[in-house]
Design an enzyme around this catalytic site. Structure first.
Site, PDB file in Angstrom:
ATOM      1  N   HIS A 146      35.116  36.965  31.670  1.00  0.00           N
ATOM      2  CA  HIS A 146      36.267  36.210  32.036  1.00  0.00           C
ATOM      3  C   HIS A 146      37.410  37.323  31.385  1.00  0.00           C
ATOM      4  O   HIS A 146      38.546  37.277  31.966  1.00  0.00           O
ATOM      5  CB  HIS A 146      36.437  34.877  31.663  1.00  0.00           C
ATOM      6  CG  HIS A 146      36.000  34.076  32.817  1.00  0.00           C
ATOM      7  ND1 HIS A 146      35.184  33.204  32.374  1.00  0.00           N
ATOM      8  CD2 HIS A 146      36.104  33.630  34.309  1.00  0.00           C
ATOM      9  CE1 HIS A 146      34.597  31.854  33.180  1.00  0.00           C
ATOM     10  NE2 HIS A 146      34.913  32.065  34.900  1.00  0.00           N
ATOM     11  N   HIS A 156      31.814  37.515  38.912  1.00  0.00           N
ATOM     12  CA  HIS A 156      29.721  36.698  38.722  1.00  0.00           C
ATOM     13  C   HIS A 156      30.111  35.822  39.829  1.00  0.00           C
ATOM     14  O   HIS A 156      30.521  35.300  40.227  1.00  0.00           O
ATOM     15  CB  HIS A 156      29.909  36.674  37.165  1.00  0.00           C
ATOM     16  CG  HIS A 156      31.142  36.079  36.579  1.00  0.00           C
ATOM     17  ND1 HIS A 156      32.730  36.431  36.776  1.00  0.00           N
ATOM     18  CD2 HIS A 156      31.664  34.329  36.168  1.00  0.00           C
ATOM     19  CE1 HIS A 156      33.105  35.349  36.240  1.00  0.00           C
ATOM     20  NE2 HIS A 156      32.880  33.930  36.221  1.00  0.00           N
ATOM     21  N   CYS A 188      33.886  22.708  38.999  1.00  0.00           N
ATOM     22  CA  CYS A 188      33.368  23.972  39.314  1.00  0.00           C
ATOM     23  C   CYS A 188      32.321  24.426  38.011  1.00  0.00           C
ATOM     24  O   CYS A 188      32.098  23.934  36.693  1.00  0.00           O
ATOM     25  CB  CYS A 188      33.728  24.807  39.545  1.00  0.00           C
ATOM     26  SG  CYS A 188      35.804  25.056  38.114  1.00  0.00           S
ATOM     27  N   HIS A 190      29.155  27.310  36.289  1.00  0.00           N
ATOM     28  CA  HIS A 190      28.387  28.808  37.387  1.00  0.00           C
ATOM     29  C   HIS A 190      26.770  28.682  36.918  1.00  0.00           C
ATOM     30  O   HIS A 190      26.907  27.760  35.725  1.00  0.00           O
ATOM     31  CB  HIS A 190      28.962  29.308  35.766  1.00  0.00           C
ATOM     32  CG  HIS A 190      30.524  30.578  35.817  1.00  0.00           C
ATOM     33  ND1 HIS A 190      31.182  29.478  34.860  1.00  0.00           N
ATOM     34  CD2 HIS A 190      30.674  31.558  36.039  1.00  0.00           C
ATOM     35  CE1 HIS A 190      32.179  29.985  35.193  1.00  0.00           C
ATOM     36  NE2 HIS A 190      31.868  30.635  35.694  1.00  0.00           N
ATOM     37  N   GLU A 192      30.646  17.245  34.050  1.00  0.00           N
ATOM     38  CA  GLU A 192      31.614  17.286  34.087  1.00  0.00           C
ATOM     39  C   GLU A 192      32.316  15.560  34.656  1.00  0.00           C
ATOM     40  O   GLU A 192      32.907  14.998  34.331  1.00  0.00           O
ATOM     41  CB  GLU A 192      32.534  18.292  35.015  1.00  0.00           C
ATOM     42  CG  GLU A 192      32.097  19.341  35.147  1.00  0.00           C
ATOM     43  CD  GLU A 192      32.899  20.436  35.644  1.00  0.00           C
ATOM     44  OE1 GLU A 192      34.043  19.726  36.159  1.00  0.00           O
ATOM     45  OE2 GLU A 192      32.656  22.045  35.687  1.00  0.00           O
ATOM     46  N   GLU A 240      39.036  35.337  36.735  1.00  0.00           N
ATOM     47  CA  GLU A 240      38.119  34.309  37.435  1.00  0.00           C
ATOM     48  C   GLU A 240      38.141  35.890  38.579  1.00  0.00           C
ATOM     49  O   GLU A 240      38.363  35.371  39.665  1.00  0.00           O
ATOM     50  CB  GLU A 240      39.138  33.339  38.439  1.00  0.00           C
ATOM     51  CG  GLU A 240      38.733  32.174  37.446  1.00  0.00           C
ATOM     52  CD  GLU A 240      37.456  31.403  37.044  1.00  0.00           C
ATOM     53  OE1 GLU A 240      36.290  31.873  36.700  1.00  0.00           O
ATOM     54  OE2 GLU A 240      37.255  30.506  35.725  1.00  0.00           O
ATOM     55  N   GLU A 299      35.496  36.113  40.446  1.00  0.00           N
ATOM     56  CA  GLU A 299      34.012  35.603  41.409  1.00  0.00           C
ATOM     57  C   GLU A 299      33.015  35.376  42.633  1.00  0.00           C
ATOM     58  O   GLU A 299      34.488  35.981  43.873  1.00  0.00           O
ATOM     59  CB  GLU A 299      34.247  34.216  40.483  1.00  0.00           C
ATOM     60  CG  GLU A 299      34.853  33.497  39.534  1.00  0.00           C
ATOM     61  CD  GLU A 299      34.629  32.563  39.388  1.00  0.00           C
ATOM     62  OE1 GLU A 299      34.128  31.972  37.480  1.00  0.00           O
ATOM     63  OE2 GLU A 299      35.088  31.132  39.883  1.00  0.00           O
TER      64      GLU A 299
END
Length: 172
Positions: A25, A31, A66, A68, A86, A111, A113
């Site tokens: 980041h 990513h 959200c 990864h 979460e 971000e 992504e």
């Protein structure tokens, strides 16, 4: 704190390697990411207010969760894992679409992504992880769309980017 690595990818989502999450980041390296939208049976979206202590975008409203995928983890598995971590929810998710974005966020981070977007439906109420989520609420897509127009500063940059994709998919 454990080191969390993300999967570096190209614009077609082909893996190129891995990197520590915060460093990816900081550098704005592309990513793989997951975005989850959970609805109730009244077609209301469960929004999450990010914990104020998050390293970026704390206190802003966003999608249900959200995150990864870990290296060697499938995106579906990552989406279901993050939803549980979460929001304390366990339910099957379906892949809706995917998207690419490159967005500045708070604290000088980026971000960048290739995002995989998942949806699910539940009547369960979340059990928030206080390190991840401050609050939650349900709202219709119409009401959220109006709130985005009236108060865009209340929402995360990626939510403002992915929400129209969600609306478009449900119109189809």
């Amino acid at each position: 704190m454990d080191t969390i690595e993300v999967i570096l990818v190209d614009k077609q989502d082909n893996p190129l390697g891995k990197m520590e999450k915060l460093e990816a980041h900081r550098q704005g390296r592309l990513h793989r990411a997951i975005t989850v939208y959970v609805f109730n049976s009244q077609h209301q979206l469960m929004l999450q207010q990010r914990a104020f202590s998050k390293y970026h975008c704390g206190g802003l409203w966003s999608n249900t969760c959200c995150g990864h995928p870990f290296p060697q983890e499938e995106t579906q598995q990552a989406a279901e894992r993050r939803l549980n971590e979460e929001m304390g929810l366990t339910l099957p998710l379906e892949k809706l679409t995917q998207t690419y974005y490159n967005l500045p966020v708070t604290n000088g981070l980026v971000e960048h992504e290739f995002g995989h977007i998942f949806t699910g439906i539940t009547e369960q109420l979340p059990v928030l992880n206080p390190q991840e989520a401050e609050s939650y609420r349900f709202a219709s897509l119409t009401d959220i769309g109006q709130e985005l127009l009236d108060y865009p500063e209340r929402f995360t940059p990626w939510f403002k980017t992915t929400f129209p994709l969600l609306v478009e998919q449900f119109k189809a």
